[in-house]
Design a protein around this motif. Structure first.
Motif, PDB file in Angstrom:
ATOM      1  N   ARG A 191     -98.643 -84.230  14.315  1.00 42.09           N
ATOM      2  CA  ARG A 191     -98.588 -84.932  13.023  1.00 42.09           C
ATOM      3  C   ARG A 191     -97.243 -85.626  12.812  1.00 42.09           C
ATOM      4  N   GLU A 241    -107.947 -84.224   7.514  1.00 43.29           N
ATOM      5  CA  GLU A 241    -107.403 -85.578   7.321  1.00 43.29           C
ATOM      6  C   GLU A 241    -108.372 -86.662   7.776  1.00 43.29           C
ATOM      7  N   SER A 242    -109.641 -86.278   7.979  1.00 42.75           N
ATOM      8  CA  SER A 242    -110.695 -87.198   8.436  1.00 42.75           C
ATOM      9  C   SER A 242    -110.211 -88.046   9.609  1.00 42.75           C
ATOM     10  N   PRO A 243    -109.867 -87.408  10.724  1.00 40.01           N
ATOM     11  CA  PRO A 243    -109.299 -88.164  11.849  1.00 40.01           C
ATOM     12  C   PRO A 243    -110.357 -89.013  12.569  1.00 40.01           C
ATOM     13  N   ASP A 244    -109.871 -90.045  13.241  1.00 38.43           N
ATOM     14  CA  ASP A 244    -110.786 -90.882  14.041  1.00 38.43           C
ATOM     15  C   ASP A 244    -111.123 -90.186  15.354  1.00 38.43           C
ATOM     16  N   ALA A 299    -107.965 -79.305  11.469  1.00 37.99           N
ATOM     17  CA  ALA A 299    -108.231 -80.443  12.357  1.00 37.99           C
ATOM     18  C   ALA A 299    -109.049 -81.531  11.661  1.00 37.99           C
ATOM     19  N   SER A 317    -104.470 -91.088  14.741  1.00 39.14           N
ATOM     20  CA  SER A 317    -105.336 -90.389  13.802  1.00 39.14           C
ATOM     21  C   SER A 317    -106.144 -89.359  14.590  1.00 39.14           C
ATOM     22  N   MET A 318    -105.563 -88.183  14.748  1.00 30.66           N
ATOM     23  CA  MET A 318    -106.170 -87.166  15.612  1.00 30.66           C
ATOM     24  C   MET A 318    -106.184 -85.810  14.915  1.00 30.66           C
ATOM     25  N   THR A 369     -97.504 -92.446  13.418  1.00 24.48           N
ATOM     26  CA  THR A 369     -97.438 -90.995  13.638  1.00 24.48           C
ATOM     27  C   THR A 369     -96.072 -90.435  13.258  1.00 24.48           C
ATOM     28  N   ARG A 381    -102.236 -95.020   8.461  1.00 23.05           N
ATOM     29  CA  ARG A 381    -102.827 -94.093   9.409  1.00 23.05           C
ATOM     30  C   ARG A 381    -102.318 -94.315  10.833  1.00 23.05           C
ATOM     31  N   GLY A 382    -101.811 -95.514  11.105  1.00 25.97           N
ATOM     32  CA  GLY A 382    -101.386 -95.811  12.468  1.00 25.97           C
ATOM     33  C   GLY A 382    -100.001 -95.294  12.811  1.00 25.97           C
ATOM     34  N   ARG A 385    -101.375 -92.076   0.097  1.00 27.77           N
ATOM     35  CA  ARG A 385    -101.827 -92.211   1.480  1.00 27.77           C
ATOM     36  C   ARG A 385    -100.862 -93.083   2.275  1.00 27.77           C
TER      37      ARG A 385
END
Lengths: 218, 267
Positions: B102, A149-152, A146, A78-79, B9, B6-7, B3
């Protein structure tokens, strides 16, 4: 600030015999703003490339949220990354560009895209193509993609480059909001006193080495 | 929008192609149609032989080799090869910051390779349609095109697969060196082998180079039209096997690109 966000241990990178990162070791806790200062060529961008997974280290390793880059994952899961704006579609509007990028992972929807554009001061209804954008508008769009996507983990390399005063204020506000949301923000902040003031910790780099933490006798 | 985890990639597909790549494919196909239009005075069958199937290079097709005509008719293919020779490296420079992280490395490279291959097929299908349309302007077209039947489809399948393989090998060399080096090395080798095969006294299928991927399309295409009288058992004569061999050549380049990209720095 619970748990480590980024752990860099003995990170060394040599390119054609030249050492661009030299035994960098640092641990950054989750949910803070971490600034990296240093002259041009000091290794800030290279360190960010290593943390974002774009380059492989000659020795040492980088862990992001407990996952080792190059072994467990290619890139931090999540970047948000803001390096340069060459990757946009010239014939598309800013909004269409973000929609194209959002279509890859389907984390951000129309609402998030519109909000990201507004946060950087761009008009979501603007019909001009990206090719008609000024450098500053391109930089704003880069930051918008950037954060959408509300990245961590948010990595901003020279985020205030080419921005006007209003744009710089928006970036400062955005960095504060991201920290409040719980994101970990890495930012290069050379010669940007306002941005430096926002950092929870600030590190000084020189010749590929992490010289130390600013305020810690430096 | 739904959605995702999130983990993970390694999700998603590449967004739409860049305008430049679309222009290269459509522009080269249009160029091939234009060349056919300029040469339509040759007659329908000669036009098909020269423009679509490189017949000008083959002495047996014209009584003697026609190098100038061959070079002119091969220009669109060369332009496509040159235009797509830096497809992967150029895409990497554009996608490094926004698209690549991404998607993940293997997924990104895999989809880029498939797009490059698809571009070759699209070019081939489009340009063949244009050349066939131009040849229809000639009064003798009926028996000529009508008699080919499956041969037209084999042309697209064989040459499309060959072009796709060449584009991928070009890109493989280009990511390690330079686009021009990749283009010159791969297309130089390809045309060199074709020229060697065409200079023999017998048919291409009898040449010692017939096994080479560069000759596969040529021999198999003749075979698919029944133009390899008495030599059907020779190397490369089965079009299905040739498509498979050419596909494997492309898959090898793809596998090396994907594997190599896993340890490549993105600067």
């Amino acid at each position: 600030m619970a748990g480590g966000a980024v752990r860099i241990l003995g990170a060394t990178k040599r390119i054609r015999g030249r050492t661009v990162l030299d035994d960098v070791t640092v641990e950054l806790p989750r949910g803070g703003v971490y600034g990296f200062s240093g002259a041009n060529g000091s290794g800030k961008t290279m360190l960010f490339r290593a943390v974002s997974g774009l380059i492989h280290l000659t020795s040492g390793y980088v862990e992001v949220f407990g996952q080792r880059l190059g072994r467990d994952v290619d890139f931090p899961p999540s970047m948000g990354l803001a390096f340069d704006s060459t990757g946009f579609w010239g014939e598309c509007t800013g909004r269409q560009n973000l929609e194209l990028l959002a279509s890859i992972r389907r984390v951000a929807g129309a609402e998030e895209i519109e909000r990201a554009l507004l946060r950087v001061g761009l008009d979501p209804q603007d019909t001009r193509p990206f090719s008609a954008y000024s450098l500053g508008m391109g930089q704003r769009l880069l930051i918008a993609q950037a954060v959408m996507e509300s990245p961590d983990l948010l990595i901003l390399d020279e985020p205030t480059n080419t921005l006007d005063v209003d744009g710089i204020d928006l970036v400062l506000k955005l960095v504060c909001e991201e920290r409040a949301r719980g994101a970990t923000v890495l930012v290069s902040c050379h010669n940007m006193p306002e941005l430096e003031a926002l950092c929870d910790r600030r590190y000084l780099m020189a010749e590929g080495r992490l010289v130390g933490e600013v305020g810690d006798g430096i | 929008m739904r959605r995702r985890d999130r983990g993970d990639t390694a999700v998603g597909v590449l967004p739409r192609p860049r305008r430049r790549d679309v222009l290269v494919v459509f522009g080269c196909a249009a160029l091939r149609g234009f060349v056919a239009l300029c040469l339509r005075g040759l007659g329908a069958q000669e036009l098909l032989l020269a423009v679509l199937w490189g017949g000008a290079f083959v002495p047996q097709a014209w009584g003697q080799a026609q190098p100038l005509l061959g070079v002119i008719t091969y220009m669109p293919n060369l332009a496509l090869g040159l235009g797509l020779s830096d497809y992967v490296s150029r895409s990497l420079a554009q996608d490094a910051s926004c698209v690549l992280p991404r998607m993940g490395r293997a997924r990104w490279m895999g989809q880029r390779c498939l797009r490059a291959w698809a571009a070759a097929y699209i070019y081939e299908a489009l340009s063949c349609s244009l050349v066939a349309a131009v040849s229809c302007l000639e009064p003798t077209v009926g028996p000529c095109v009508g008699s080919l039947g499956m041969g037209c489809l084999w042309t697209v399948a064989l040459e499309g697969t060959l072009l796709g393989a060449l584009v991928l090998w070009c890109n493989l060399v280009a990511v390690r060196t330079d686009a021009m080096v990749g283009f010159a090395a791969v297309w130089g080798l390809h045309l060199g082998i074709l020229a060697l095969a065409g200079t023999g006294s017998g048919t291409v299928a009898e040449a010692p180079w017939a096994w080479a991927p560069s000759c596969r399309g040529l021999v198999a295409w003749h075979s698919s039209l029944g133009w390899l009288w008495g030599t059907e058992g020779m190397a490369g004569a089965n079009p299905w096997v040739s498509v498979l061999v050419l596909g494997l050549a492309a898959a090898c380049a793809m596998a090396v690109l994907i594997r190599g990209f896993g340890i490549t720095d993105v600067m």
